[in-house]
Design an enzyme around this catalytic site. Structure first.
Site, PDB file in Angstrom:
ATOM      1  N   GLU A  37       0.818  -1.205   0.000  1.00 48.61           N
ATOM      2  CA  GLU A  37       0.000   0.000   0.000  1.00 48.61           C
ATOM      3  C   GLU A  37       0.857   1.263   0.000  1.00 48.61           C
ATOM      4  OE1 GLU A  37      -3.430  -2.097   2.847  1.00 48.61           O
ATOM      5  OE2 GLU A  37      -1.881  -0.795   3.693  1.00 48.61           O
ATOM      6  N   ASP A 224     -12.023  -6.601  -0.230  1.00 46.25           N
ATOM      7  CA  ASP A 224     -12.820  -7.824  -0.116  1.00 46.25           C
ATOM      8  C   ASP A 224     -14.181  -7.494   0.479  1.00 46.25           C
ATOM      9  OD1 ASP A 224     -12.480  -8.548   3.082  1.00 46.25           O
ATOM     10  OD2 ASP A 224     -10.679  -7.649   2.227  1.00 46.25           O
TER      11      ASP A 224
END
Length: 266
Positions: A37, A224
């Site tokens: 990230e 998700d």
């Protein structure tokens, strides 16, 4: 730890400057849990790794820093676990890094950016990026009056109406816990928190930021669908790289918007 030379000499002076100053934001602290990230932002803003660390030598925390326009950017990644070599995710690392970074760098604003699970029942889809309105914990269950509220640890994010109006981001509440999966007990707490997204760091960052009265915003991108059909771990790993790119773009837009503005203008 060594302190930069241009910060107030005491914590009280620092808090006073944060409360009463109308000067433009000059220092941003970005806290990101995972290297995947973090690196796109390091490259985007051409940040340099600090090899003369402001942190104790024993910790694995990594600081990237540099200037963008009028902003001093410090991006802190908690690094790899020294024994297992995986990203130091979770609330313990997040709270320690936030505390140490505030002490060493004394930022005007904290941005906690990262990926998160989302709930389709609350309107989340893969790749959506949320600006968080409030943070709470879902795995600190203390069924004793008042202690129960402490366990939830509800904290408000900095209100940023102009930022929201200027960028195409969704708004949602964040629930934080130290597990990637979701137990039945966690699910009940997350529903009670009215959360749209769940992560493993946000509420811990919010707790420390609130302690020192440093404004904080939270940018979370959905990897998700927690209440979906695919196993969470499988879907998270499948989408991590792609969604990290969406997170990178959103944080870039946020930093562009912040440049030249005061806290109250956000």
């Amino acid at each position: 730890m060594t302190l930069p030379q241009d910060i107030p000499s005491s914590a009280e002076d620092y808090m006073d400057s944060q409360t009463h100053s109308n000067r433009p934001i000059s220092s941003i602290l970005i806290i990101i849990a995972m290297q995947t990230e973090a690196l796109p932002l390091v490259e985007k803003f051409q940040l340099s790794e600090d090899h003369n660390s402001v942190f104790p030598k024993e910790v694995p925390w990594v600081r990237y820093h540099g200037m963008y326009k009028d902003l001093q950017i410090n991006l802190i990644w908690p690094g790899k676990d020294s024994a297992l070599g995986v990203d130091s995710v979770g609330t313990i690392s997040a709270s320690l890094v936030t505390y140490a970074s505030i002490q060493a760098l004394q930022p005007d604003l904290i941005i906690n950016a990262g990926t998160a699970g989302g709930f389709k029942a609350k309107g989340a889809s893969i790749g959506d990026v949320f600006l968080v309105s409030e943070c709470a914990f879902h795995d600190r269950r203390i069924p004793i009056p008042v202690f129960d509220l402490y366990g939830v640890g509800l904290k408000q994010a900095l209100k940023t109406p102009n930022l929201l109006a200027g960028l195409d981001l969704k708004v949602g509440k964040l629930s934080t816990g130290d597990s990637l999966d979701m137990s039945v007990q966690d699910e009940a707490s997350i529903i009670a928190n009215d959360a749209t997204v769940k992560d493993m760091e946000g509420a811990a960052v919010a707790y420390v930021a609130d302690m020192f009265k440093v404004p904080a915003i939270f940018v979370k991108a959905v990897t998700d669908i927690v209440d979906g059909e695919k196993p969470t771990a499988e879907e998270f790993l499948q989408n991590l790289a792609t969604v990290s790119a969406a997170l990178d773009e959103a944080v870039t837009q946020v930093i562009h918007f912040i440049s030249g503005k005061c806290i109250h203008e956000l």
